[in-house]
Design a protein around this motif. Structure first.
Motif, PDB file in Angstrom:
ATOM      1  N   GLY A 204       0.833  -1.191   0.000  1.00 28.35           N
ATOM      2  CA  GLY A 204       0.000   0.000   0.000  1.00 28.35           C
ATOM      3  C   GLY A 204       0.867   1.240   0.000  1.00 28.35           C
ATOM      4  N   THR A 205       0.264   2.364   0.354  1.00 26.15           N
ATOM      5  CA  THR A 205       1.017   3.612   0.282  1.00 26.15           C
ATOM      6  C   THR A 205       2.137   3.675   1.311  1.00 26.15           C
ATOM      7  N   ALA A 206       1.913   3.155   2.522  1.00 29.52           N
ATOM      8  CA  ALA A 206       2.966   3.210   3.537  1.00 29.52           C
ATOM      9  C   ALA A 206       4.201   2.433   3.082  1.00 29.52           C
ATOM     10  N   SER A 207       4.002   1.199   2.609  1.00 29.86           N
ATOM     11  CA  SER A 207       5.135   0.415   2.111  1.00 29.86           C
ATOM     12  C   SER A 207       5.731   1.049   0.862  1.00 29.86           C
ATOM     13  N   THR A 208       4.870   1.597   0.012  1.00 31.68           N
ATOM     14  CA  THR A 208       5.363   2.282  -1.186  1.00 31.68           C
ATOM     15  C   THR A 208       6.245   3.461  -0.823  1.00 31.68           C
ATOM     16  N   MET A 209       5.860   4.218   0.197  1.00 31.72           N
ATOM     17  CA  MET A 209       6.657   5.366   0.623  1.00 31.72           C
ATOM     18  C   MET A 209       7.993   4.939   1.220  1.00 31.72           C
ATOM     19  N   ALA A 210       8.010   3.812   1.923  1.00 34.93           N
ATOM     20  CA  ALA A 210       9.277   3.289   2.440  1.00 34.93           C
ATOM     21  C   ALA A 210      10.179   2.866   1.294  1.00 34.93           C
ATOM     22  N   VAL A 211       9.594   2.169   0.312  1.00 30.82           N
ATOM     23  CA  VAL A 211      10.351   1.766  -0.876  1.00 30.82           C
ATOM     24  C   VAL A 211      10.847   3.001  -1.624  1.00 30.82           C
ATOM     25  N   MET A 212       9.991   4.001  -1.751  1.00 31.21           N
ATOM     26  CA  MET A 212      10.373   5.246  -2.415  1.00 31.21           C
ATOM     27  C   MET A 212      11.573   5.881  -1.732  1.00 31.21           C
ATOM     28  N   SER A 213      11.542   5.932  -0.406  1.00 28.32           N
ATOM     29  CA  SER A 213      12.636   6.557   0.345  1.00 28.32           C
ATOM     30  C   SER A 213      13.954   5.844   0.076  1.00 28.32           C
ATOM     31  N   GLU A 214      13.902   4.505   0.062  1.00 27.12           N
ATOM     32  CA  GLU A 214      15.127   3.751  -0.179  1.00 27.12           C
ATOM     33  C   GLU A 214      15.575   3.894  -1.633  1.00 27.12           C
ATOM     34  N   ALA A 215      14.637   3.835  -2.570  1.00 26.27           N
ATOM     35  CA  ALA A 215      14.996   3.971  -3.990  1.00 26.27           C
ATOM     36  C   ALA A 215      15.562   5.353  -4.294  1.00 26.27           C
ATOM     37  N   LEU A 216      15.099   6.364  -3.582  1.00 26.24           N
ATOM     38  CA  LEU A 216      15.641   7.713  -3.739  1.00 26.24           C
ATOM     39  C   LEU A 216      17.049   7.832  -3.172  1.00 26.24           C
ATOM     40  N   GLY A 217      17.415   6.895  -2.304  1.00 26.08           N
ATOM     41  CA  GLY A 217      18.734   6.946  -1.673  1.00 26.08           C
ATOM     42  C   GLY A 217      18.741   7.606  -0.314  1.00 26.08           C
ATOM     43  N   LEU A 218      17.575   7.798   0.303  1.00 24.40           N
ATOM     44  CA  LEU A 218      17.482   8.525   1.564  1.00 24.40           C
ATOM     45  C   LEU A 218      17.579   7.632   2.800  1.00 24.40           C
ATOM     46  N   THR A 219      17.724   6.318   2.610  1.00 25.04           N
ATOM     47  CA  THR A 219      17.812   5.395   3.743  1.00 25.04           C
ATOM     48  C   THR A 219      19.074   4.545   3.621  1.00 25.04           C
ATOM     49  N   LEU A 220      19.357   3.801   4.658  1.00 22.09           N
ATOM     50  CA  LEU A 220      20.352   2.752   4.537  1.00 22.09           C
ATOM     51  C   LEU A 220      19.772   1.636   3.674  1.00 22.09           C
ATOM     52  N   MET A 254      20.511  16.803   1.278  1.00 22.77           N
ATOM     53  CA  MET A 254      19.461  16.167   0.498  1.00 22.77           C
ATOM     54  C   MET A 254      19.593  16.470  -0.992  1.00 22.77           C
ATOM     55  N   SER A 255      19.973  17.705  -1.317  1.00 22.82           N
ATOM     56  CA  SER A 255      20.055  18.092  -2.718  1.00 22.82           C
ATOM     57  C   SER A 255      21.147  17.337  -3.466  1.00 22.82           C
ATOM     58  N   LYS A 256      22.119  16.772  -2.740  1.00 21.90           N
ATOM     59  CA  LYS A 256      23.160  15.976  -3.385  1.00 21.90           C
ATOM     60  C   LYS A 256      22.689  14.554  -3.668  1.00 21.90           C
ATOM     61  N   ILE A 257      21.677  14.113  -2.942  1.00 20.00           N
ATOM     62  CA  ILE A 257      21.116  12.776  -3.132  1.00 20.00           C
ATOM     63  C   ILE A 257      19.921  12.825  -4.080  1.00 20.00           C
ATOM     64  N   LEU A 258      19.057  13.817  -3.887  1.00 17.81           N
ATOM     65  CA  LEU A 258      17.807  13.892  -4.647  1.00 17.81           C
ATOM     66  C   LEU A 258      18.016  14.586  -5.986  1.00 17.81           C
ATOM     67  N   THR A 259      18.743  13.899  -6.850  1.00 20.85           N
ATOM     68  CA  THR A 259      18.974  14.368  -8.211  1.00 20.85           C
ATOM     69  C   THR A 259      17.868  13.854  -9.126  1.00 20.85           C
ATOM     70  N   ARG A 260      17.892  14.307 -10.356  1.00 16.60           N
ATOM     71  CA  ARG A 260      16.940  13.800 -11.353  1.00 16.60           C
ATOM     72  C   ARG A 260      17.044  12.280 -11.465  1.00 16.60           C
ATOM     73  N   GLN A 261      18.261  11.754 -11.397  1.00 20.59           N
ATOM     74  CA  GLN A 261      18.474  10.311 -11.500  1.00 20.59           C
ATOM     75  C   GLN A 261      17.805   9.568 -10.350  1.00 20.59           C
ATOM     76  N   ALA A 262      17.837  10.148  -9.154  1.00 16.97           N
ATOM     77  CA  ALA A 262      17.204   9.515  -7.998  1.00 16.97           C
ATOM     78  C   ALA A 262      15.697   9.406  -8.184  1.00 16.97           C
ATOM     79  N   PHE A 263      15.080  10.452  -8.716  1.00 20.67           N
ATOM     80  CA  PHE A 263      13.634  10.420  -8.940  1.00 20.67           C
ATOM     81  C   PHE A 263      13.274   9.402 -10.024  1.00 20.67           C
ATOM     82  N   GLU A 264      14.078   9.300 -11.042  1.00 19.98           N
ATOM     83  CA  GLU A 264      13.811   8.302 -12.076  1.00 19.98           C
ATOM     84  C   GLU A 264      13.953   6.891 -11.496  1.00 19.98           C
ATOM     85  N   ASN A 265      14.919   6.685 -10.626  1.00 24.81           N
ATOM     86  CA  ASN A 265      15.060   5.385  -9.958  1.00 24.81           C
ATOM     87  C   ASN A 265      13.818   5.046  -9.146  1.00 24.81           C
TER      88      ASN A 265
END
Length: 577
Positions: A204-220, A254-265
């Motif tokens: 659901g959205t909660a798990s999707t948001m956790a996956v999103m955070s990791e795919a963006l590179g914002l988590t371990l 955050m701006s060094k992690i959240l690049t265009r490439q991170a959003f596409e990932n």
């Protein structure tokens, strides 16, 4: 000594704690009443632990304990942890919808971070909107930040079957209608569905948001898949506390992690896991905060051709606990391989490719390969046409294939209240080929764009065994839900989009392969109807809701407030005394 002083001056917190003057005295003295040693104020990185804990947010009810583990890691790494609360958004409790308050919570997060002597931030998240709201707020300040997702519940078990918290509720009406599900059955099921701490255990959205955070590179790496009760989750919470101190020293903002490439990932990964359509709203809002140009078309262009690899409800059979045992998101990221930007940097300082190169799958029924996916084209489809000039979305992996190309007669409900009053009327003129149209549930119309797009079918059709119908609205649907549901129609009906002038009996064509959503009337008739349309009165005259109504943007822009897009940075130039 000079080198040490120079290092201290780089810390933002020393603007508060480093001065040997009146203001330095004020800032340090009042903090000392909590018993902090003197060396805490002499150059230790101050780490803010942004906690969305609340007893009114069941999915986040364990985050106080999580905060303690994070603090332990911060202290071990030589940091000074300070926990602070922000507005918590309980998806299953708050009315009329948490989406109304996502932007308010982001404001709370942003201003709390900026106004205080923080060098880095740990975001403790869980329930649906607690993740995007805190990330949005943190983006607008742009300090080193790491996300610690609270984790999903264990699998629900009910009468020998596995059930998903968040998916089973969409079956309640059907079970009450066709299986004589009574109050005792309901009580037993609701206890069994939610049997541990954590958020919904479906994709659901909660798990999707956790996956999103990791795919963006914002988590371990690897943290998103672990259940809330897993001891490995606790270890990673502590390690996240250690890591944020190093991120401050490295100035990994955050701006060094959240690049265009991170959003596409993140878009590609969401398609592969069968994630929620809500990702579109939230990821777009985050991108607009950090300054990345992300458009609705990108979600279709980048994600619609991605194969579905994860067999989780609502698109599949399993739950997050099973996903974890199969190897979790790490396996998906490795499997996606060249579909991702492997050189994108992440919170641990390593690249996406490096983080997941050793992942192994332990159950191919849960996580498929790209060579033999569960579905070939699983991402979000973005629709266009005269019924959605600025776009609409549908999740093909959760839809009925036979309805993906369909023309049907509109059965229109002007509001949620009218829907509830009429949907189960035995005299309602509706059959399985009809298209249910719900108006007034967009960002301004409800207000807040609630998760009501997947409205229940009429009771008389459920009794006939009907499982799905085409449903269209300007609202959202829960990530735990399923069906042939067209969402996020923009412009919404309450601002005069074409949806506002759809009438009972109109023919509507949905053609997902052609990405088309069309009201089958002439351009002349459409123009006449729009000219005669009158805007509804505002739903509020004061307070935050009035502010929201005056400034909220449409769905394709992320439904953020226009006064919040972009960032103001971390500088605070004026003292309090």
């Amino acid at each position: 000594m000079q080198e040490e002083m120079s290092e201290e001056k780089k810390l933002r917190s020393q603007e508060w704690f480093g001065g040997n003057d009146k203001m330095g005295f004020v800032h340090r003295s009042w903090m000392r009443n909590q018993g902090y040693p003197d060396d805490y104020f002499r150059g230790k990185p101050v780490i803010g632990i942004c906690n969305t804990w609340s007893e009114l947010t069941p999915c986040n009810g364990h985050l106080r304990e999580v905060a303690e583990r994070v603090k332990r890691g911060v202290i071990e790494a030589g940091g000074f942890p300070l926990e602070f609360p922000v507005m918590s958004l309980g998806e299953t409790i708050m009315r009329p919808t948490t989406m109304l308050f996502r932007n308010l919570a982001s404001m709370d997060t942003e201003e709390s971070i900026r106004a205080n002597p923080l060098d880095g931030v740990v975001l403790l998240t869980g329930c649906d909107k607690t993740t995007p709201s805190t990330i949005m707020g943190a983006c607008s300040v742009d300090l080193p930040t790491i996300v610690v997702p609270g984790g999903p519940m264990l699998n629900g078990r009910f009468r020998g079957e596995t059930i998903g918290s968040g998916s089973f509720n969409w079956l309640i009406k059907e079970k009450q209608t066709n299986e004589a599900f009574d109050a005792d059955d309901l009580r037993e099921a609701e206890i069994c569905a939610a049997r541990s701490i954590g958020h919904c255990n479906t994709m659901g959205t909660a798990s999707t948001m956790a996956v999103m955070s990791e795919a963006l590179g914002l988590t371990l790496p690897g943290i998103a898949s672990l259940p809330a009760v897993d001891s490995r989750k606790q270890v990673m919470q502590q390690l996240s506390g250690r890591r944020i101190v190093d991120m401050v020293k490295e100035d990994l903002k955050m701006s060094k992690i959240l690049t265009r490439q991170a959003f596409e990932n993140a878009i590609v990964t969401n398609a592969a896991v069968g994630g929620s359509t809500n990702l579109i709203i939230h990821l777009t809002a985050i991108a607009r905060r950090i300054g990345v140009d992300l458009e609705l078309a990108d979600f279709d262009r980048l994600g619609s051709g991605v194969p579905l690899l994860v067999n989780l409800m609502p698109s599949g059979r399993y739950l997050m606990e099973d996903f974890c045992y199969a190897g979790g998101l790490s396996v998906v990221m490795k499997e996606l391989g060249d579909l991702l930007h492997g050189d994108a940097v992440t919170a641990n300082g390593r690249s996406i490719a490096d983080n997941y190169q050793n992942a192994q799958c332990y159950n191919r029924e849960v996580i498929a390969t790209r060579a033999a996916p569960l579905q070939s084209n699983a991402g979000i489809a973005v629709l266009r046409g005269n019924l959605c000039e600025n776009g609409a979305v549908i999740k093909p992996s959760a839809a009925t294939p036979a309805l993906m190309q369909h023309t049907g007669r509109a059965v229109v409900f002007e509001s949620m209240e009218e829907y509830h009053a009429r949907i189960d009327d035995p005299e309602l003129d509706i059959d399985p080929s009809c298209v249910i149209v719900l108006k007034g549930v967009g960002p301004r119309g409800y207000p807040g764009m609630p998760e009501v797009g997947n409205v229940d079918l009429p009771e008389k059709l459920i009794r006939q065994g009907v499982k799905d119908m085409v449903r269209i609205s300007d609202g959202r649907m829960s990530g735990t839900a399923y069906g042939t549901v067209v969402l996020h129609v923009s412009p919404e009906s309450s601002v005069g989009g074409t949806l506002a002038v759809v009438r009972n009996g109109d023919l509507i064509t949905l053609d997902v392969p052609r990405r088309l959503l069309r009201l089958e009337i002439s351009d002349e008739e459409l123009a006449r109807r729009k000219a005669a349309w009158q805007a509804p009165e505002p739903r509020a005259t004061r307070g935050y809701v009035r502010l929201y109504l005056d400034h909220v943007e449409q769905a394709e822009l992320g439904a953020d407030l226009d006064i919040l897009t972009g960032k103001s940075g971390s500088a605070v130039d004026r003292d309090l005394h």
